[in-house]
Design an enzyme around this catalytic site. Structure first.
Site, PDB file in Angstrom:
ATOM      1  CD  GLU A  26      -2.764   1.072   2.520  1.00 27.86           C
ATOM      2  OE1 GLU A  26      -3.591   1.959   2.621  1.00 27.86           O
ATOM      3  OE2 GLU A  26      -2.571  -0.066   3.184  1.00 27.86           O
ATOM      4  CG  ASN A  71      -7.530   2.113   5.609  1.00 24.06           C
ATOM      5  OD1 ASN A  71      -8.327   1.375   5.413  1.00 24.06           O
ATOM      6  ND2 ASN A  71      -7.059   2.567   6.964  1.00 24.06           N
ATOM      7  CG  ASN A 171      -9.348  -1.430   1.890  1.00 25.29           C
ATOM      8  OD1 ASN A 171      -8.897  -2.543   2.183  1.00 25.29           O
ATOM      9  ND2 ASN A 171      -9.236  -0.450   3.010  1.00 25.29           N
ATOM     10  CD  GLU A 172     -10.111  -2.209   6.509  1.00 26.80           C
ATOM     11  OE1 GLU A 172     -10.063  -1.206   6.996  1.00 26.80           O
ATOM     12  OE2 GLU A 172      -9.217  -3.235   6.830  1.00 26.80           O
ATOM     13  CE1 TYR A 243      -2.843  -6.202   9.244  1.00 30.52           C
ATOM     14  CE2 TYR A 243      -5.242  -5.352   9.272  1.00 30.52           C
ATOM     15  CZ  TYR A 243      -4.011  -5.339   8.498  1.00 30.52           C
ATOM     16  OH  TYR A 243      -3.976  -5.021   7.345  1.00 30.52           O
ATOM     17  CD  GLU A 291      -6.083  -4.499   4.596  1.00 30.32           C
ATOM     18  OE1 GLU A 291      -5.575  -4.431   5.792  1.00 30.32           O
ATOM     19  OE2 GLU A 291      -6.385  -3.953   3.693  1.00 30.32           O
ATOM     20  CD  GLN A 352       0.723  -2.377   3.574  1.00 28.34           C
ATOM     21  OE1 GLN A 352       1.391  -1.952   2.922  1.00 28.34           O
ATOM     22  NE2 GLN A 352      -0.503  -1.897   4.108  1.00 28.34           N
TER      23      GLN A 352
END
Length: 459
Positions: A26, A71, A171-172, A243, A291, A352
């Site tokens: 990202e 993001n 995304n999200e 996460y 992710e 990442q």
């Protein structure tokens, strides 16, 4: 106490999609600038990309890399990253409160992927933008020529299409922190129409719709049900993110968290089956877990920048977790979970790849080095190709507050049908004791089909 494992090559969970071992870059912190791209570096190639980083990515054998966010993508104008570099604008990135030079964009990243021997997984902006920008990007990226956007690509130096097959629809979008956050109905309608337009360009594309950002979201799992109700027949995957952290410094509970990951996967698989039945569809949608990683070591140092106290810095050190041995175990446990659930999880992206919660770290104008978590990722990517086996594991267990009873030894098995080899990945959760898994404790039935059984990644 011993752990016993029983395997049979005919007891198969699924053939593993190699993209289970994907990753993610990202425009965040130093992932791109002084991460993969540093023109003044001693190892830089003709495109300004660090060859020492490329060599490490090749070592990992990463099949796909998700880009450019995260993001970041939800306020990204893809047109800013194409054309002459000297004409590209500097933008303020609202997601990470930094400045973006746009020196690296689609062309540069595609060339890096070719050098790193990986494929692009592109995300489109469905936050601040929408359907029109997505179809223009698709035309620019994949059409051979003779149209406005494909001719602009050719004019920018790339005659052949990039031929990107795998696309994320935002995304999200369930997250209130996201630029352009939407309700499930708002996003579902937009994703449906965007997917429909992209399918009108090519039916061979693989499309990923946004699921929940994590299992504690107040809209989970209704979000998945609503979004899939809108999009089921137009998409191929629904994305999940998770996460892991040990902020409480409680190793036994920290290392039990992959059981929560397993619950998350099973629950969303149930939602998929429900919507499939509701639609009377013959199509199967799968999970893209695009992710995942350990993320908590850098939280305190990140707050100053993310709070805007440092203005709008360019490529500051953000999310630069330095990992320990507990994190090695956690990454191994997560990978084992994905292997065991490879019947529904077909794609996964370690978030990442470089500098930002990453297995590879760099020093500006200095070396690149491997973090501790590099190694379980390497072993899984190298030896975890083939059929995931449905193992029977007999192991002592302990009681955790996050997941109830958890076995001390976590094991996944993969049968490489081409070589006949079977690889077992074993993680010992016990804080002090050994729980050996020796050859005598591994019972392989139907062994006439096999050449070798190997215990790998035993921590």
């Amino acid at each position: 106490m011993k752990t016993a494992v029983t395997a049979h090559p005919r007891y198969v969970v699924s053939k593993i999609d190699p993209r289970l071992y994907g990753s993610f870059i990202e425009h965040l912190g130093r992932a791109v600038y002084t991460g993969i791209y540093e023109p003044a570096h001693a190892t830089a190639d003709d495109n300004g990309m660090r060859q020492d980083v490329i060599d490490l990515v090749r070592e990992l054998n990463v099949p796909i890399v998700r880009y450019p966010g995260g993001n970041f993508v939800s306020a990204y104008n893809w047109e800013d990253g194409v054309g002459p570099k000297e004409e590209r604008p500097v933008r303020l990135d609202l997601a990470w409160h930094t400045s973006e030079s746009n020196e690296v964009g689609l062309h540069e990243f595609a060339d890096w992927c070719a050098s790193a021997k990986t494929e692009m997984m592109l995300a489109v902006n469905l936050g601040s933008r929408g359907l029109d920008e997505a179809r223009n990007l698709l035309e620019y990226t994949n059409h051979p020529g003779g149209s406005e956007w494909s001719d602009k690509r050719i004019a920018n130096g790339r005659k052949e299409p990039f031929d990107v097959k795998l696309w994320c629809l935002g995304n999200e979008m369930d997250g209130p922190w996201q630029i352009g956050h939407k309700t499930a109905d708002e996003y579902g309608r937009l994703a449906h129409e965007t997917a429909k337009a992209m399918r009108a360009f090519s039916t061979s594309l693989e499309l990923v719709v946004c699921g929940s950002s994590h299992a504690k979201m107040p809209t989970y799992p209704e979000w998945e049900a609503t979004v899939l109700d809108h999009t089921y027949n137009e998409v191929d995957y629904i994305s999940l993110h998770m996460y892991f952290n040990n902020a409480a410094n409680d190793a036994p509970n920290y290392l039990a968290m992959n059981a929560k990951l397993d619950d998350y996967i099973v629950s969303v698989a149930g939602v998929i089956d429900y919507i499939k039945a509701k639609k009377r569809s013959e199509k199967q949608v799968y999970i893209s877990f695009d992710e995942w990683n350990v993320w908590y070591h850098s939280t305190e140092q990140n707050n100053k920048i993310l709070g805007g106290n440092d203005g709008w810095p360019f490529a500051p050190p953000l999310l630069e977790d330095i990992y320990n041995f507990e994190d090695v175990l956690q990454v191994g446990l997560i990978l084992n979970t994905f292997i065991r659930r490879s019947d529904v999880v077909k794609i996964a992206c370690l978030a990442q790849l470089v500098n930002v919660i990453a297995p590879i770290m760099t020093v500006p104008n200095g070396p690149a080095w491997r973090q501790t978590i590099f190694y379980p990722y390497l072993y899984a990517s190298t030896y975890g190709r083939g059929n995931a086996l449905d193992l029977k594991v007999d192991s002592p267990s302990y009681s955790s507050t996050v997941a109830g009873e958890v076995s001390y030894v976590d094991v996944a098995g993969v049968h490489d049908t081409q070589t006949g080899h079977v690889t077992f990945f074993a993680v010992n959760r016990h804080p002090s004791g050994t729980h050996p898994v020796k050859t005598a404790d591994v019972r392989i039935r139907g062994h006439e089909h096999l050449n070798t059984a190997v215990l790998r990644s035993s921590f």
